[in-house]
Design a protein around this motif. Structure first.
Motif, PDB file in Angstrom:
ATOM      1  N   TYR A 200       0.810  -1.216   0.000  1.00 23.23           N
ATOM      2  CA  TYR A 200       0.000   0.000   0.000  1.00 23.23           C
ATOM      3  C   TYR A 200       0.847   1.273   0.000  1.00 23.23           C
ATOM      4  O   TYR A 200       0.319   2.371  -0.206  1.00 23.23           O
ATOM      5  N   GLU A 201       2.145   1.167   0.236  1.00 22.85           N
ATOM      6  CA  GLU A 201       2.990   2.361   0.200  1.00 22.85           C
ATOM      7  C   GLU A 201       3.148   2.837  -1.245  1.00 22.85           C
ATOM      8  O   GLU A 201       2.984   2.069  -2.189  1.00 22.85           O
ATOM      9  N   ILE A 202       3.496   4.134  -1.404  1.00 29.94           N
ATOM     10  CA  ILE A 202       3.670   4.653  -2.763  1.00 29.94           C
ATOM     11  C   ILE A 202       4.904   4.052  -3.428  1.00 29.94           C
ATOM     12  O   ILE A 202       4.965   3.940  -4.649  1.00 29.94           O
ATOM     13  N   GLU A 248      -5.605  -1.766 -12.740  1.00 32.60           N
ATOM     14  CA  GLU A 248      -4.944  -1.338 -11.517  1.00 32.60           C
ATOM     15  C   GLU A 248      -5.687  -1.928 -10.332  1.00 32.60           C
ATOM     16  O   GLU A 248      -6.876  -2.263 -10.420  1.00 32.60           O
ATOM     17  N   ALA A 249      -4.968  -2.042  -9.205  1.00 30.13           N
ATOM     18  CA  ALA A 249      -5.555  -2.593  -7.986  1.00 30.13           C
ATOM     19  C   ALA A 249      -5.376  -1.617  -6.836  1.00 30.13           C
ATOM     20  O   ALA A 249      -4.412  -0.839  -6.808  1.00 30.13           O
ATOM     21  N   LEU A 250      -6.312  -1.665  -5.891  1.00 34.38           N
ATOM     22  CA  LEU A 250      -6.212  -0.862  -4.676  1.00 34.38           C
ATOM     23  C   LEU A 250      -5.546  -1.685  -3.579  1.00 34.38           C
ATOM     24  O   LEU A 250      -5.972  -2.812  -3.278  1.00 34.38           O
ATOM     25  N   HIS A 251      -4.504  -1.129  -2.981  1.00 39.87           N
ATOM     26  CA  HIS A 251      -3.780  -1.753  -1.870  1.00 39.87           C
ATOM     27  C   HIS A 251      -4.037  -0.913  -0.620  1.00 39.87           C
ATOM     28  O   HIS A 251      -3.780   0.293  -0.621  1.00 39.87           O
ATOM     29  N   SER A 252      -4.515  -1.547   0.429  1.00 42.99           N
ATOM     30  CA  SER A 252      -4.970  -0.795   1.606  1.00 42.99           C
ATOM     31  C   SER A 252      -4.205  -1.182   2.864  1.00 42.99           C
ATOM     32  O   SER A 252      -3.981  -2.368   3.142  1.00 42.99           O
ATOM     33  N   PRO A 294      -2.976 -11.362  -1.666  1.00 47.21           N
ATOM     34  CA  PRO A 294      -4.243 -11.496  -0.951  1.00 47.21           C
ATOM     35  C   PRO A 294      -4.329 -10.631   0.306  1.00 47.21           C
ATOM     36  O   PRO A 294      -5.428 -10.270   0.732  1.00 47.21           O
ATOM     37  N   GLY A 295      -3.186 -10.292   0.904  1.00 46.19           N
ATOM     38  CA  GLY A 295      -3.205  -9.596   2.185  1.00 46.19           C
ATOM     39  C   GLY A 295      -3.619  -8.142   2.113  1.00 46.19           C
ATOM     40  O   GLY A 295      -4.230  -7.625   3.062  1.00 46.19           O
ATOM     41  N   PHE A 296      -3.305  -7.429   1.013  1.00 44.36           N
ATOM     42  CA  PHE A 296      -3.530  -5.982   0.980  1.00 44.36           C
ATOM     43  C   PHE A 296      -4.399  -5.503  -0.185  1.00 44.36           C
ATOM     44  O   PHE A 296      -4.884  -4.368  -0.144  1.00 44.36           O
ATOM     45  N   VAL A 297      -4.580  -6.298  -1.218  1.00 40.75           N
ATOM     46  CA  VAL A 297      -5.401  -5.854  -2.348  1.00 40.75           C
ATOM     47  C   VAL A 297      -6.875  -6.026  -1.987  1.00 40.75           C
ATOM     48  O   VAL A 297      -7.325  -7.122  -1.650  1.00 40.75           O
TER      49      VAL A 297
END
Length: 403
Positions: A200-202, A248-252, A294-297
């Motif tokens: 999730y970091e830039i 693109e995917a969102l990482h949180s 799987p952990g952050f997307v």
């Protein structure tokens, strides 16, 4: 599973030597007074917790707050590495791959005494092989581990996980569990445990080292697994590759922040949600990899929810269940794993209680993830180099499973 807690009078004693019948053992087998091997199925000796030598590296969760991360310059040292790794291998006594896709082990190299040229070769090798293992790195103390990490880039400071209690190592992540820790296996699905660190970091990390300070004895559990995201990309049909390259995917970071808040721990930097390409290109190898875990997307951008879920579930299955893209490492004290966080997912494994498992991780920021239109396939390039046939991806032919 055999019970772990037994009367102390029946604990086996250990031989003072590490050789048995002329064979060097990584962890000596128990021997009784009659000089016979003692074996308890599913049970291994529990280490005494008194006078622990790494006490100052046990975990704490400091109550501080940091500003958001901003973009930092990054130059990949692997670009300067020798394609034949001659500098790094000048000191090596052995090198071997775990399988064709991912994982290499090197013997004879002291990570605390590398020249700059050897460090460049190491970065190049990690970028190619995904993860590289080194045994018995006693000289690589936490200062040396940080110095090696800083050579590759600015060190990452994690917003929620523990740091050493020594107090001056905010850029060191501590992995710690012992017999007092609660077993968490029931809290996660096995698929969810697969992850790439802090995506999730830039600028998520590239070169990441993990050193085991103290862990279960041989056979006591606590292995770590890695999977190659180059290989995940190569599992896809050309049409699916092209499709995912446009997404693109969102990482949180929210789930980690929520967990820390629920436990009453400080969140040292506000959680972020970052959009990254679903396929990225490694600047050292020029190979494309799926950049997904799987952990952050949490979602795929720009498609219906059902389609997003289908992509996520499909990639989860490939990552977690495709055995030929995995490598499993059985740790011993002072071993080091060095991986490229851009091209590997990894997963812890449970089942090592009541043993202590204590490790320290150092990671450096990499470039912002990008897809190079000229990016290539690892499998296609490797097969062409060695004269191997192209892999059939159209599903044709009569299945004939005989294993």
């Amino acid at each position: 599973m055999a019970p772990f807690m037994q009367e102390s009078s029946i604990y086996p004693t250990y031989a003072s030597t590490e050789k048995l019948n002329g064979t060097l053992l990584s962890s000596p087998s128990p021997i009784n007074k009659q000089n016979h091997l003692v074996y308890e199925p599913g049970r291994s000796n529990i280490e005494d917790d008194s006078d622990y030598e790494h006490d100052n590296l046990r975990p704490i969760f400091p109550n501080v707050h940091w500003e958001p991360l901003t973009e930092v310059p990054y130059h990949d040292r692997g670009l300067q590495g020798d394609p034949q790794f001659r500098n790094l291998l000048a000191d090596a006594t052995d090198i071997f791959d775990y399988n064709p896709k991912v994982g290499t082990e090197i013997h004879g190299v002291n990570l605390a005494r590398l020249t700059n040229a050897q460090k460049d070769d190491l970065a190049r090798l990690i970028a190619i092989r995904g993860v590289v293992f080194f045994r018995d790195q006693k000289d690589l103390d936490i200062e040396a581990q940080r110095q090696l990490g800083e050579y590759f880039g600015k060190l990452h400071k994690h917003a929620t996980t523990s740091v050493p209690r020594r107090g001056d190592l905010d850029d060191v992540h501590v992995v710690y569990a012992d017999k007092k820790s609660k077993e968490q296996r029931a809290n996660f699905t096995p698929t969810f445990l697969w992850h790439s660190d802090v995506t999730y970091e830039i600028q998520p990390p590239s070169y990441t080292s993990l050193k085991l300070l103290s862990g279960p004895p041989r056979g006591g559990g606590g292995d770590t697994l890695w999977s190659s995201q180059y290989a995940v990309y190569d599992l896809l049909s050309p049409g699916m590759q092209k499709y995912l390259e446009g997404l693109e995917a969102l990482h949180s970071a929210q789930i980690q922040a929520d967990g820390s808040n629920a436990l009453g721990r400080a969140v040292r930097r506000d959680p972020v949600v970052t959009k990254h390409p679903l396929v990225r290109t490694n600047p050292v190898t020029g190979w494309n990899s799926v950049f997904f875990n799987p952990g952050f997307v949490t979602a795929i951008v720009g498609v219906p929810k059902a389609e997003s879920n289908a992509i996520i579930n499909y990639l989860n299955e490939l990552i977690a269940t495709t055995q030929e893209i995995h490598v499993r490492f059985q740790w011993q004290n002072n071993d080091v794993a060095f991986w490229d966080n851009r091209v590997c997912n990894h997963s812890a494994s449970y089942g090592f209680a009541p043993h202590r498992r204590h490790a320290v991780r150092v990671a450096c920021h990499a470039e912002r993830p990008v897809l190079d239109p000229a990016g290539k396939s690892q499998e296609e390039e490797t097969n062409a180099r060695y004269g191997l046939p192209r892999v059939n991806k159209d599903g044709s032919g009569q299945p004939n499973y005989n294993d």
